[in-house]
Write a protein that holds these residues in place. Structure first.
Motif, PDB file in Angstrom:
ATOM      1  N   ASN A  40     -10.217   7.333  -8.148  1.00 20.45           N
ATOM      2  CA  ASN A  40      -9.640   6.465  -8.247  1.00 20.45           C
ATOM      3  C   ASN A  40      -7.839   7.715  -8.440  1.00 20.45           C
ATOM      4  O   ASN A  40      -8.267   8.916  -8.629  1.00 20.45           O
ATOM      5  CB  ASN A  40      -9.669   5.686 -10.201  1.00 20.45           C
ATOM      6  N   THR A 119     -17.008  -0.529  -6.875  1.00 18.73           N
ATOM      7  CA  THR A 119     -15.764  -0.876  -7.567  1.00 18.73           C
ATOM      8  C   THR A 119     -15.358  -1.915  -8.474  1.00 18.73           C
ATOM      9  O   THR A 119     -13.590  -1.837  -8.218  1.00 18.73           O
ATOM     10  CB  THR A 119     -15.414  -1.706  -5.316  1.00 18.73           C
ATOM     11  N   LEU A 122     -12.682   0.013 -12.252  1.00 21.71           N
ATOM     12  CA  LEU A 122     -10.854   0.768 -12.325  1.00 21.71           C
ATOM     13  C   LEU A 122     -10.561  -0.121 -11.068  1.00 21.71           C
ATOM     14  O   LEU A 122      -9.758   0.071 -10.843  1.00 21.71           O
ATOM     15  CB  LEU A 122     -11.264   1.750 -11.948  1.00 21.71           C
ATOM     16  N   GLY A 123     -11.674  -0.501  -9.908  1.00 24.32           N
ATOM     17  CA  GLY A 123     -11.041  -1.663  -9.349  1.00 24.32           C
ATOM     18  C   GLY A 123     -10.389  -3.308  -9.559  1.00 24.32           C
ATOM     19  O   GLY A 123      -9.414  -3.208 -10.196  1.00 24.32           O
ATOM     20  N   GLY A 151      -6.009   0.854  -3.743  1.00 20.17           N
ATOM     21  CA  GLY A 151      -7.303   0.578  -3.990  1.00 20.17           C
ATOM     22  C   GLY A 151      -6.901  -0.717  -4.763  1.00 20.17           C
ATOM     23  O   GLY A 151      -7.567  -1.874  -4.763  1.00 20.17           O
ATOM     24  N   LYS A 322     -10.360   1.201  -1.254  1.00 21.87           N
ATOM     25  CA  LYS A 322     -10.951   1.471  -2.909  1.00 21.87           C
ATOM     26  C   LYS A 322     -11.990   2.672  -1.380  1.00 21.87           C
ATOM     27  O   LYS A 322     -12.898   2.171  -0.360  1.00 21.87           O
ATOM     28  CB  LYS A 322     -11.861   0.167  -2.986  1.00 21.87           C
TER      29      LYS A 322
END
Length: 329
Positions: A40, A119, A122-123, A151, A322
């Motif tokens: 990230n 993923t 934080l995705g 991402g 991502k």
């Protein structure tokens, strides 16, 4: 165990794969044998030494992992050793073993590969919270996302149809990245730095203002955001990608005159103060992935040694979508 460690502020030359003692879970925590870990932009900000992203050195990056439960801390009863899980960690996720709070650790449904599960914290889950919780998105609204090919931008494009759909506009830092964002679902994408970006974006939205802006650029695009905003629109600031000192916020009369809502969003703040909200968003996106109705493009790196170069791509604005890393043993 092997782990990626950043020894001081700077670039890839200060990121090293080291052998460390594996961490042990404390009360209310679990240890996860990591199969995949997500990369990230927050890792890049920590590596640069941006204020608020690392407290001291050496720094142990990594905020999201997927794997199996290795050990339980005191008081953890809703998980079992061997369970496939995904977790939002407070750091140290780019390692073969990571520790996470049990309340931020979610079982992975059957049919969801662990590399895809990695993923979500934080995705996909962050994108969901940006749209629904912070942004109060309603079906059919228009959304503008800066850094659309990254991402979070890609996750927003994947999620929007599941929230009722709307007009999706984006900006990118480099013209060559516009095509990638369009492939992921954006209706119109423009490179920042053009002669009249506001006019281009307004024309792409049929001459109307934008209902919701998701902005990770600190305050550098805030004047543009306000120029484009529809009456009663919302702006969500969720990062400071440049690392520059943020400028003062616009004066009150401008916000009042625009009938604008300006909101800040901090994933780390939610981990501390509203962990159930993060875990709930992770569960919701995992359920969508399990049904096959949602997918997420990703690039899998072959091991920790490949991570510093990927961080370089993120830092230079050349990454697409991502990235996760496989913890090869």
């Amino acid at each position: 165990m092997r782990a990626l460690v950043m020894t001081e502020a700077g670039g890839a030359e200060h990121s090293h794969v080291l052998d460390l003692e594996p961490p042990r879970p404390g009360p209310g925590q679990v240890a996860v044998e990591v199969a995949y870990a997500g990369l990230n932009f927050v890792d890049v900000m920590a590596r640069r030494g941006d204020g608020g992203y690392t407290a001291d050195w050496p720094h142990h990056p990594g905020k999201e992992v997927a794997g199996t439960v290795l050990a339980l801390g005191e008081g953890v009863t809703h998980l079992a050793v061997g369970t496939r899980v995904v977790a939002a960690t407070r750091g140290g996720g780019l390692a073969e073993v990571a520790v996470a709070d049990a309340e931020l650790t979610v079982p992975v449904p059957d049919g969801v590969p662990l590399e895809v599960a990695a993923t979500t914290p934080l995705g996909l889950a962050t994108a969901l919270l940006l749209l629904t919780d912070a942004g109060r998105f309603a079906p059919g609204e228009s959304v503008l996302v800066h850094s659309a090919s990254g991402g979070i931008g890609t996750a927003v494009a994947r999620l929007l149809p599941h929230l009722g759909g709307g007009r999706l506009l984006g900006t990118v830092g480099r013209p060559e990245k516009a095509g990638a964002a369009r492939r992921h679902g954006y209706h119109a994408v423009h490179a920042r730095g053009g002669d009249d970006l506001a006019a281009e974006l307004r024309a792409a939205n049929g001459g109307r203002g934008v209902d919701l802006v998701l902005d990770p650029l600190g305050t550098t695009a805030l004047d543009l955001d306000l120029d484009l905003l529809a009456p009663g629109g919302r702006i969500v600031l969720f990062g400071n990608a440049s690392g520059a000192e943020p400028a003062p916020l616009p004066p009150l009369p401008r916000l009042l005159g625009a009938n604008a809502t300006l909101t800040g969003f901090s994933h780390n703040g939610l981990l501390t103060h509203a962990p159930a909200k993060v875990a709930g968003a992770v569960r919701r996106t995992l359920d969508l992935l399990a049904t096959g109705s949602l997918d997420t493009p990703l690039t899998v790196l072959p091991g920790l040694a490949a991570v510093p170069a990927a961080h370089d791509l993120l830092a230079a604005g050349r990454a697409e979508g991502k990235y996760v890393v496989a913890l090869d043993r």
